[in-house]
Design a protein around this motif. Structure first.
Motif, PDB file in Angstrom:
ATOM      1  N   VAL A   1       7.521 -21.488  44.208  1.00 16.48           N
ATOM      2  CA  VAL A   1       7.371 -21.855  45.616  1.00 16.48           C
ATOM      3  C   VAL A   1       6.346 -22.976  45.680  1.00 16.48           C
ATOM      4  N   ILE A   2       6.740 -24.132  46.196  1.00 17.45           N
ATOM      5  CA  ILE A   2       5.839 -25.286  46.287  1.00 17.45           C
ATOM      6  C   ILE A   2       5.697 -25.649  47.745  1.00 17.45           C
ATOM      7  N   ILE A   3       4.460 -25.684  48.227  1.00 17.19           N
ATOM      8  CA  ILE A   3       4.203 -25.920  49.647  1.00 17.19           C
ATOM      9  C   ILE A   3       2.825 -26.552  49.814  1.00 17.19           C
ATOM     10  N   ALA A   4       2.660 -27.376  50.832  1.00 13.19           N
ATOM     11  CA  ALA A   4       1.346 -27.953  51.132  1.00 13.19           C
ATOM     12  C   ALA A   4       0.481 -26.925  51.853  1.00 13.19           C
ATOM     13  N   ASP A   5      -0.844 -27.073  51.708  1.00 14.00           N
ATOM     14  CA  ASP A   5      -1.734 -26.191  52.481  1.00 14.00           C
ATOM     15  C   ASP A   5      -1.914 -26.710  53.907  1.00 14.00           C
ATOM     16  N   HIS A   6      -1.931 -28.047  54.042  1.00 17.40           N
ATOM     17  CA  HIS A   6      -2.046 -28.673  55.360  1.00 17.40           C
ATOM     18  C   HIS A   6      -1.773 -30.156  55.192  1.00 17.40           C
ATOM     19  N   CYS A   7      -1.803 -30.902  56.278  1.00 19.54           N
ATOM     20  CA  CYS A   7      -1.547 -32.348  56.208  1.00 19.54           C
ATOM     21  C   CYS A   7      -2.804 -33.106  55.797  1.00 19.54           C
ATOM     22  N   ALA A   8      -2.616 -34.379  55.486  1.00 17.84           N
ATOM     23  CA  ALA A   8      -3.737 -35.221  55.074  1.00 17.84           C
ATOM     24  C   ALA A   8      -4.664 -35.535  56.224  1.00 17.84           C
ATOM     25  N   SER A   9      -4.136 -35.556  57.440  1.00 17.94           N
ATOM     26  CA  SER A   9      -4.951 -35.856  58.617  1.00 17.94           C
ATOM     27  C   SER A   9      -4.383 -35.107  59.798  1.00 17.94           C
ATOM     28  N   SER A  10      -5.273 -34.674  60.700  1.00 18.31           N
ATOM     29  CA  SER A  10      -4.809 -33.977  61.901  1.00 18.31           C
ATOM     30  C   SER A  10      -5.236 -34.703  63.167  1.00 18.31           C
ATOM     31  N   ALA A  11      -5.751 -35.922  63.016  1.00 17.67           N
ATOM     32  CA  ALA A  11      -6.184 -36.687  64.190  1.00 17.67           C
ATOM     33  C   ALA A  11      -4.984 -37.225  64.946  1.00 17.67           C
ATOM     34  N   GLY A  12      -5.080 -37.201  66.269  1.00 17.54           N
ATOM     35  CA  GLY A  12      -3.990 -37.708  67.100  1.00 17.54           C
ATOM     36  C   GLY A  12      -4.428 -37.886  68.532  1.00 17.54           C
ATOM     37  N   LYS A  13      -3.476 -38.213  69.401  1.00 19.64           N
ATOM     38  CA  LYS A  13      -3.793 -38.495  70.793  1.00 19.64           C
ATOM     39  C   LYS A  13      -4.016 -37.227  71.601  1.00 19.64           C
ATOM     40  N   THR A  14      -3.499 -36.087  71.122  1.00 16.24           N
ATOM     41  CA  THR A  14      -3.626 -34.840  71.854  1.00 16.24           C
ATOM     42  C   THR A  14      -4.368 -33.809  71.001  1.00 16.24           C
ATOM     43  N   GLU A  15      -4.665 -32.654  71.610  1.00 17.85           N
ATOM     44  CA  GLU A  15      -5.413 -31.622  70.894  1.00 17.85           C
ATOM     45  C   GLU A  15      -4.729 -31.225  69.596  1.00 17.85           C
ATOM     46  N   LEU A  16      -3.409 -31.042  69.660  1.00 10.41           N
ATOM     47  CA  LEU A  16      -2.628 -30.630  68.494  1.00 10.41           C
ATOM     48  C   LEU A  16      -1.426 -31.563  68.334  1.00 10.41           C
ATOM     49  N   PRO A  17      -1.617 -32.715  67.703  1.00  7.83           N
ATOM     50  CA  PRO A  17      -0.485 -33.616  67.485  1.00  7.83           C
ATOM     51  C   PRO A  17       0.517 -32.988  66.521  1.00  7.83           C
ATOM     52  N   ALA A  18       1.668 -32.584  67.030  1.00  5.86           N
ATOM     53  CA  ALA A  18       2.617 -31.782  66.249  1.00  5.86           C
ATOM     54  C   ALA A  18       3.004 -32.444  64.934  1.00  5.86           C
TER      55      ALA A  18
ATOM     56  N   PRO B   1      -9.407 -47.697  63.240  1.00  6.49           N
ATOM     57  CA  PRO B   1      -7.954 -47.503  63.042  1.00  6.49           C
ATOM     58  C   PRO B   1      -7.476 -46.086  63.314  1.00  6.49           C
ATOM     59  N   ILE B   2      -8.359 -45.093  63.116  1.00  2.69           N
ATOM     60  CA  ILE B   2      -7.944 -43.705  63.340  1.00  2.69           C
ATOM     61  C   ILE B   2      -7.796 -43.391  64.824  1.00  2.69           C
ATOM     62  N   THR B   3      -8.422 -44.207  65.671  1.00  3.38           N
ATOM     63  CA  THR B   3      -8.313 -44.027  67.125  1.00  3.38           C
ATOM     64  C   THR B   3      -7.014 -44.668  67.593  1.00  3.38           C
ATOM     65  N   THR B   4      -5.945 -43.931  67.491  1.00  2.00           N
ATOM     66  CA  THR B   4      -4.598 -44.467  67.735  1.00  2.00           C
ATOM     67  C   THR B   4      -4.236 -44.427  69.214  1.00  2.00           C
ATOM     68  N   VAL B   5      -5.070 -45.056  70.027  1.00  2.00           N
ATOM     69  CA  VAL B   5      -4.800 -45.150  71.464  1.00  2.00           C
ATOM     70  C   VAL B   5      -5.524 -46.376  71.992  1.00  2.00           C
ATOM     71  N   ASN B   6      -4.948 -47.019  72.979  1.00  2.00           N
ATOM     72  CA  ASN B   6      -5.562 -48.193  73.591  1.00  2.00           C
ATOM     73  C   ASN B   6      -6.230 -47.805  74.906  1.00  2.00           C
ATOM     74  N   PHE B   7      -7.469 -48.250  75.098  1.00  2.00           N
ATOM     75  CA  PHE B   7      -8.208 -47.956  76.310  1.00  2.00           C
ATOM     76  C   PHE B   7      -8.247 -49.187  77.211  1.00  2.00           C
ATOM     77  N   GLY B   8      -8.147 -48.944  78.511  1.00  2.00           N
ATOM     78  CA  GLY B   8      -8.334 -50.017  79.483  1.00  2.00           C
ATOM     79  C   GLY B   8      -9.807 -50.324  79.644  1.00  2.00           C
ATOM     80  N   ILE B   9     -10.124 -51.464  80.246  1.00  2.00           N
ATOM     81  CA  ILE B   9     -11.510 -51.905  80.373  1.00  2.00           C
ATOM     82  C   ILE B   9     -12.346 -50.922  81.175  1.00  2.00           C
TER      83      ILE B   9
END
Length: 692
Positions: free
Chosen positions: A537-554, A31-39
Motif C-alpha cells: 500500500v503506497i500513499i502520501a501522508d499529506h500534500c506538500a503545501s496546504s496554503a490557499g485562498k480559503t481555510e481549507l483549499p480542497a 508568491p505563496i499569497t495566491t490572491v490579488n488585493f485592491g488598493i
C-alpha cells in the motif's frame, strides 16, 4: 518628563513598526499569497496590522519597563548597598550549595538559569557598589545589552516569521510550537536548508547598527534617573496602556476578512504563537457547533449497516493472509505524479507502479502534517480539533490497523528513518503494540547518507528488506508501516542517484529521490521469497503545501494512493471521492478479513459506502461531500463552499483543482452531517469508546 523618559520605548517601537511593515509588504507580494488585493484592501490590512503591532509592542516592552524601574543610585548607598549585595550573595550560595533548594523542584534547567541570572546580577551590582566612579559606564554597557537583546528579538522574530510563512503560508500556529519543542530537528533543518552564514551576518549587522543608533540617541536618559514618585507615575501610565492593549488586541482579532491571506498578513505572529502554545488541544464541545449527542451519533452511524461504533465485519470468503507493507510517503501531493498531469517526470517509478495497481484517483488527506496522515492510516477516524491523537497523552491502547493485524497473528512494526521520539511517534506506536525500527537500529556502516530528519530513504529501504527477511523466517505473516523522510526540506540526499544534484535543495529532487528509493526497495523485494505473498500500500501522508485562498483549499489535500500485489490486485482506477481513513478498511476488505471493527473509515467497495472526505487543520474541520465543502470552526462558525471542478489540460480525466464559492445559505443537511462526524468522533474519543 514622560516623553523624555519614553524615548527608548519610542525608538524601539518605531523600529518594530517599520520592520513589521516591511514583513507585511513582503507577505502581500509573496508568491505563496495566491490572491490579488485592491488598493483599499491593502491600506486596510496595513492599518489594522499597524494597530496590532502597536498594542503588541506595549506589553512586550514590559521587561524594559522593569529594567528602568529598578535603575537607581540610592540603592548603592549605605546600608542599602550592603544589604542588597549580601542578599544576592546568600541567594547565589543557597542555589549553588543547597542540593534540595526550591528551584530544583521545578526540574529541567531552571536551577542553572536562576543561578546564572543571580550570579550576573550579583557581579554587576558588586562592580557598581565598589566602583562608583565607573557606575555610569557600567550602566551604559548593561543598557546597550538590553537594547541589543530587544532589537535582536525583533529582527530574529521577523526573519522567523518570514521563513515560517514561506514554508506554510500562515503566521505562527501549532507547528511553530512544535518547532520550539523539537529544536534539534528544526535548527538542523534551517542549517541545511538556507544560507545560514550570510543570513546571520545580515541579522547581526542590522541588529548592531540599530542598537548603536538607539543607544546613542537615548543613553543620556540614564544620567538623571526619576525619583520614586516619578517612577510610580510612569508605571501607572504604563499599566493603563497595557490594560488598553489587552482590550484592543482581542477586538482587532475579531476584525476578519473572508480572505485567509488577508487575515494572516494583518495579524501579528506573537499573539498567534501564544494562542497556539496555550491551546494545543481544542475541546470540541467548548468551541464548535453541536447538535444533540444522540442525533449526532445516529446520523453519523447511519452509514454503517449495524449502525454502531463496534461492528462485526464478515467477508463470507476465505481470509487471505498475505504480508502487508504500508509505505506512507512524506509530502507527496497528487500533482507531483504524471497520472495527475505533472510533466516534470519526478515520479517515474510510482507512475509505472500506479498503472499496475488499484489506484485511488480521488482521495484526500485528513490533514497537513505527518502525524495527521499517520493517525488516519492507523486509527482510521476523522481528524479532531487540536493536535493529532498521536501527540496527546491519551494515545495508547487504541483500536488500530496494527491491532487488527495482531489479532490475525501478524508481526507488526513501524519503520522510520529518523528518531521516532519526534512528534511522539515512539510513544504512540509503542503504546499501541507496534515494534519500532528507527535510526537507533542502524549501525554506522548501514548509513550512506543522513540529514537532520534521518537516514536517506534508500538506506531505510535496505533496512526494511533486512527486517522483512527476518520476519519471513519466523513463519508468521508481517505488517510493516514505513514512513519515508527524504521528501522534506532541506531536500538533501546522496549524489549520483537521480539527475538532480543532492545538494540542490530542490523539492522536485526530494520527490524524485524518494521515488528512486522506493524503486530500489521494490527491486530488492522482488528477489525475496516473500515478495509474491505481499500486498503493498503506497500513499502520501499529506500534500506538500496546504496554503490557499480559503481555510481549507480542497485541492491542497488531494493525495495519490495505490494498492499493488502481483496476482491479487488487478490494475484498475477507483474514481469515487474517498478519505485517507478509508484506505485500510478497504485493504481489509480485499484480504477478506473477518474482524470486529471500530474504524470510522469504510471499505469503498461495499454497497453502503458513501463517497466523502474529511479534511482539516488544527482548528478548521471540513467535510467534502456532494460537491460541497462544509467547514466548522471555533467559535461555532460554519461556512460552506460550492466546489466547481477545474479540468487539468494535461490530465483532463482528473478534476484536480477546484473553484470554491462561499454560499450564503449553507445546505443544513450537509452542515448536520459535518457536525455529527466531528462531534461523535470527539465524544467517542473522550469516552475511550475507540480503544481496544
Amino acid at each position: 518628563m514622560f516623553l523624555q523618559k519614553a524615548k527608548p520605548f519610542i525608538y524601539l517601537g518605531v523600529f518594530y513598526l517599520i520592520i513589521s511593515l516591511v514583513i507585511r509588504v513582503i507577505f502581500l507580494f509573496h508568491p505563496i499569497t495566491t490572491v490579488n488585493f485592491g488598493i483599499f484592501e491593502i491600506i486596510k490590512i496595513l492599518l489594522l496590522g499597524m494597530v496590532n503591532d502597536i498594542f503588541v509592542f506595549i506589553p512586550a516592552s514590559s521587561f524594559l519597563v522593569l529594567y528602568f524601574l529598578f535603575l537607581s543610585d540610592s540603592k548603592y548607598k549605605n546600608p542599602y548597598g550592603q544589604i542588597i549585595l549580601g542578599a544576592l550573595t546568600l541567594l547565589f550560595l543557597y542555589i549553588l550549595v543547597i542540593p534540595n533548594n526550591i528551584f530544583r523542584q521545578y526540574g529541567g534547567s531552571v536551577t542553572k538559569i536562576v543561578l546564572i541570572f543571580v550570579g550576573i546580577k550579583m557581579f554587576f551590582f558588586g562592580l557598581m557598589f565598589f566602583l562608583p566612579s565607573k557606575r555610569i559606564r557600567i550602566r551604559n554597557i548593561l543598557y546597550f545589552i538590553i537594547i541589543l537583546l530587544y532589537v535582536l528579538s525583533i529582527v530574529f522574530n521577523s526573519v522567523s516569521e518570514y521563513f515560517f510563512y514561506n514554508e506554510f503560508g500562515v503566521r505562527y500556529n501549532f507547528i511553530a510550537v512544535d518547532y520550539l519543542i523539537y529544536t534539534n530537528e528544526v535548527i538542523g533543518n534551517i542549517m541545511e536548508s538556507y544560507p545560514v552564514a550570510p543570513l546571520f551576518i545580515a541579522i547581526f549587522v542590522v541588529t548592531g547598527s540599530i542598537t548603536w543608533l538607539i543607544f546613542r540617541k537615548t543613553k543620556n536618559e540614564l544620567l538623571t534617573l526619576p525619583d520614586l514618585k516619578q517612577k510610580f507615575a510612569l508605571l501607572s501610565i504604563y499599566i493603563v496602556t497595557v490594560g488598553i492593549s489587552f482590550i484592543i488586541l482581542p477586538a482587532i482579532g475579531k476584525i476578519r476578512s473572508s480572505n485567509v491571506f488577508a487575515n494572516e498578513v494583518q495579524a501579528n505572529g506573537i499573539p498567534k504563537f501564544y494562542w497556539a502554545f496555550t491551546h494545543n488541544e481544542l475541546d470540541y464541545f467548548q468551541f464548535y457547533s453541536q447538535i444533540g449527542q444522540k442525533q449526532a451519533d445516529e446520523l453519523f452511524l447511519s452509514q454503517y449497516p449495524e449502525q454502531a461504533v463496534m461492528r462485526k465485519i464478515v467477508s463470507g470468503q476465505p481470509e487471505i493472509k498475505k504480508n502487508v507493507v504500508l509505505i506512507s510517503i512524506e509530502s507527496l501531493s497528487a500533482d507531483f505524479m504524471e497520472h495527475y498531469g505533472n510533466t516534470r517526470k519526478v515520479t517515474p517509478f510510482l507512475d509505472s507502479l500506479a498503472s499496475q495497481s488499484l489506484m485511488f484517483t480521488n482521495l484526500y488527506a485528513t490533514g497537513n502534517r505527518t502525524v495527521r496522515g499517520l493517525e488516519a492510516l492507523t486509527l482510521c477516524i476523522p481528524p479532531t480539533a487540536g493536535e493529532s491523537i498521536i501527540k496527546r497523552d491519551n494515545n495508547k491502547n487504541k483500536f488500530t490497523t496494527g491491532s487488527v493485524f495482531k489479532s490475525k497473528g501478524y508481526d507488526v512494526k513501524f519503520l522510520y528513518g529518523g528518531y521516532s521520539y519526534f512528534d511522539n511517534m515512539e510513544d504512540f506506536f509503542g503504546g499501541n503494540g507496534y515494534d519500532i525500527v528507527d535510526r537507533n537500529n542502524f549501525r554506522p556502516e548501514e548509513i550512506t547518507f543522513a540529514n537532520v530528519w534521518g537516514v536517506a530513504d534508500e538506506d531505510m529501504a535496505k533496512k526494511a528488506i533486512q527486517v522483512m527477511n527476518a520476519e519471513a523466517k519466523s513463519g508468521k505473516p508481517f505488517f510493516n508501516h514505513w514512513m519515508t523522510v527524504s521528501n522534506h526540506r532541506p531536500f538533501t540526499y546522496p549524489d549520483g542517484r537521480i539527475d538532480i544534484p543532492g545538494n540542490a535543495k530542490s523539492r522536485d529532487g526530494g520527490v524524485k529521490y524518494t521515488d528512486y528509493s522506493i524503486r530500489k526497495f521494490f527491486e530488492m523485494a522482488k528477489k525475496q521469497d516473500w515478495y509474491k505473498n505481499t500486498v503493498f500500500v503506497i500513499i502520501a501522508d499529506h500534500c506538500a503545501s496546504s496554503a490557499g485562498k480559503t481555510e481549507l483549499p480542497a485541492d491542497k489535500y488531494r493525495i495519490p494512493a495505490m494498492i499493488f500485489s502481483e496476482g491479487l490486485i488487478q490494475p484498475q482506477k477507483f474514481d469515487k471521492l474517498m478519505s485517507q481513513i478509508d484506505v485500510m478498511p478497504t485493504l481489509f476488505g480485499i484480504l477478506n478479513f473477518n474482524y470486529t471493527s471500530k474504524f470510522l473509515g469504510q471499505d469503498v467497495f461495499k454497497r453502503e459506502f458513501r463517497p466523502k472526505a474529511y479534511i482539516a487543520t488544527y482548528q478548521d474541520l471540513g467535510l467534502i461531500k456532494d460537491k460541497h465543502l462544509t467547514i466548522i470552526s471555533p467559535v461555532r462558525k460554519i461556512k460552506q463552499y460550492l466546489l466547481t471542478p477545474e479540468k487539468s489540460k494535461l490530465a483532463p480525466e482528473f478534476n484536480i483543482y477546484y473553484t470554491e464559492k462561499l454560499l450564503k445559505n449553507p445546505d443544513q443537511i450537509l452542515v448536520n452531517e459535518t457536525i455529527s462526524a466531528y462531534q461523535s468522533t470527539s465524544y467517542w474519543l473522550k469516552n475511550n469508546q475507540l480503544n481496544r
